[in-house]
Design a protein around this motif. Structure first.
Motif, short mmCIF file in Angstrom:
data_model
loop_
_atom_site.label_atom_id
_atom_site.label_comp_id
_atom_site.label_asym_id
_atom_site.label_seq_id
_atom_site.Cartn_x
_atom_site.Cartn_y
_atom_site.Cartn_z
N SER A 57 33.47 -76.35 7.58
CA SER A 57 34.57 -76.14 8.50
C SER A 57 35.89 -76.16 7.72
O SER A 57 35.94 -76.59 6.56
CB SER A 57 34.59 -77.24 9.57
OG SER A 57 34.96 -78.47 8.99
N GLU A 58 36.93 -75.72 8.37
CA GLU A 58 38.25 -75.72 7.73
C GLU A 58 38.69 -77.16 7.41
O GLU A 58 39.28 -77.41 6.36
CB GLU A 58 39.28 -75.05 8.63
CG GLU A 58 40.64 -74.88 8.00
CD GLU A 58 40.64 -73.98 6.77
OE1 GLU A 58 41.52 -74.19 5.90
OE2 GLU A 58 39.79 -73.09 6.68
N ASP A 59 38.39 -78.10 8.31
CA ASP A 59 38.73 -79.50 8.07
C ASP A 59 38.00 -80.05 6.85
O ASP A 59 38.59 -80.80 6.06
CB ASP A 59 38.40 -80.36 9.28
CG ASP A 59 39.35 -80.12 10.44
OD1 ASP A 59 40.47 -79.63 10.20
OD2 ASP A 59 38.96 -80.42 11.59
N GLU A 60 36.73 -79.69 6.69
CA GLU A 60 35.97 -80.15 5.53
C GLU A 60 36.53 -79.57 4.23
O GLU A 60 36.66 -80.27 3.23
CB GLU A 60 34.50 -79.79 5.67
CG GLU A 60 33.79 -80.59 6.74
CD GLU A 60 32.38 -80.12 7.01
OE1 GLU A 60 31.52 -80.97 7.25
OE2 GLU A 60 32.15 -78.88 6.98
N ARG A 61 36.89 -78.31 4.26
CA ARG A 61 37.49 -77.68 3.08
C ARG A 61 38.83 -78.34 2.72
O ARG A 61 39.12 -78.58 1.56
CB ARG A 61 37.69 -76.18 3.29
CG ARG A 61 36.40 -75.41 3.30
CD ARG A 61 36.65 -73.92 3.18
NE ARG A 61 35.39 -73.20 3.32
CZ ARG A 61 34.52 -73.03 2.33
NH1 ARG A 61 34.76 -73.51 1.15
NH2 ARG A 61 33.40 -72.38 2.53
N MET A 62 39.63 -78.65 3.72
CA MET A 62 40.91 -79.32 3.47
C MET A 62 40.69 -80.72 2.90
O MET A 62 41.43 -81.14 2.01
CB MET A 62 41.73 -79.37 4.75
CG MET A 62 42.30 -78.02 5.17
SD MET A 62 43.14 -77.99 6.77
CE MET A 62 44.19 -79.40 6.70
N SER A 63 39.69 -81.43 3.40
CA SER A 63 39.38 -82.76 2.88
C SER A 63 38.95 -82.70 1.42
O SER A 63 39.38 -83.52 0.61
CB SER A 63 38.27 -83.42 3.71
OG SER A 63 38.70 -83.69 5.01
N ILE A 64 38.13 -81.72 1.09
CA ILE A 64 37.70 -81.55 -0.31
C ILE A 64 38.90 -81.23 -1.18
O ILE A 64 39.06 -81.78 -2.27
CB ILE A 64 36.62 -80.46 -0.41
CG1 ILE A 64 35.33 -80.95 0.25
CG2 ILE A 64 36.36 -80.08 -1.87
CD1 ILE A 64 34.29 -79.87 0.43
N ASP A 65 39.77 -80.35 -0.71
CA ASP A 65 40.99 -80.02 -1.46
C ASP A 65 41.85 -81.26 -1.71
O ASP A 65 42.39 -81.46 -2.79
CB ASP A 65 41.81 -78.96 -0.73
CG ASP A 65 41.19 -77.58 -0.80
OD1 ASP A 65 40.27 -77.37 -1.63
OD2 ASP A 65 41.62 -76.71 -0.03
N ARG A 66 41.97 -82.11 -0.71
CA ARG A 66 42.78 -83.33 -0.84
C ARG A 66 42.16 -84.30 -1.83
O ARG A 66 42.86 -84.95 -2.61
CB ARG A 66 42.98 -83.97 0.52
CG ARG A 66 43.87 -83.11 1.41
CD ARG A 66 43.99 -83.66 2.79
NE ARG A 66 44.86 -84.85 2.79
CZ ARG A 66 45.16 -85.53 3.86
NH1 ARG A 66 44.66 -85.19 5.03
NH2 ARG A 66 45.95 -86.57 3.78
N ILE A 67 40.82 -84.43 -1.81
CA ILE A 67 40.14 -85.29 -2.78
C ILE A 67 40.35 -84.76 -4.19
O ILE A 67 40.69 -85.52 -5.11
CB ILE A 67 38.63 -85.40 -2.46
CG1 ILE A 67 38.41 -86.16 -1.15
CG2 ILE A 67 37.90 -86.10 -3.61
CD1 ILE A 67 36.98 -86.08 -0.64
N LEU A 68 40.17 -83.47 -4.38
CA LEU A 68 40.35 -82.87 -5.71
C LEU A 68 41.81 -83.00 -6.18
O LEU A 68 42.05 -83.25 -7.36
CB LEU A 68 39.91 -81.41 -5.70
CG LEU A 68 38.42 -81.18 -5.48
CD1 LEU A 68 38.12 -79.69 -5.36
CD2 LEU A 68 37.60 -81.82 -6.58
N TYR A 69 42.76 -82.84 -5.28
CA TYR A 69 44.16 -83.01 -5.62
C TYR A 69 44.44 -84.45 -6.06
O TYR A 69 45.13 -84.69 -7.06
CB TYR A 69 45.05 -82.62 -4.43
CG TYR A 69 46.52 -82.73 -4.72
CD1 TYR A 69 47.16 -81.74 -5.47
CD2 TYR A 69 47.28 -83.80 -4.26
CE1 TYR A 69 48.52 -81.83 -5.74
CE2 TYR A 69 48.63 -83.90 -4.52
CZ TYR A 69 49.25 -82.91 -5.26
OH TYR A 69 50.58 -83.00 -5.55
N ALA A 70 43.88 -85.42 -5.31
CA ALA A 70 44.07 -86.83 -5.66
C ALA A 70 43.43 -87.15 -7.01
O ALA A 70 43.98 -87.92 -7.79
CB ALA A 70 43.49 -87.72 -4.56
N LEU A 71 42.27 -86.56 -7.28
CA LEU A 71 41.64 -86.75 -8.60
C LEU A 71 42.53 -86.19 -9.70
O LEU A 71 42.73 -86.82 -10.74
CB LEU A 71 40.27 -86.06 -8.63
CG LEU A 71 39.13 -86.79 -7.95
CD1 LEU A 71 37.95 -85.85 -7.72
CD2 LEU A 71 38.70 -87.99 -8.77
#
Length: 82
Positions: A43-57
């Motif tokens: 879902s779009e929410d899941e993709r955004m969550s993954i993007d936020r995790i990768l950004y934080a990393l």
């Protein structure tokens, strides 16, 4: 034969919450992220969550640790929003 990697339903939101609380991503979590990225039906929410995790990393707010699990009982709950 290459094994199929399947994402457990709800895993992205659980991983996002755990990374937010602990500031850590385990090696197993990395494989979960890999499975999620390879999943075509996110879902779009899941993709955004993954993007936020990768950004934080990338920014150093979350660290990759060589642990089996970051779940600890009795841990003080401090929330970090990416």
């Amino acid at each position: 034969m290459v094994p199929q990697v399947r994402l457990i339903p709800g895993a992205v939101s659980d991983l996002f919450a755990q990374a937010s609380i602990s500031g850590k991503v385990t090696v197993a979590d990395r494989y979960g992220l890999l499975a999620a990225v390879l999943e075509d039906e996110l879902s779009e929410d899941e993709r955004m969550s993954i993007d936020r995790i990768l950004y934080a990393l990338n920014r150093g707010r979350v660290k990759v640790v060589d642990e089996i699990s970051c779940v600890s009982f009795g841990m003080k709950r401090e929330y970090t929003y990416f």
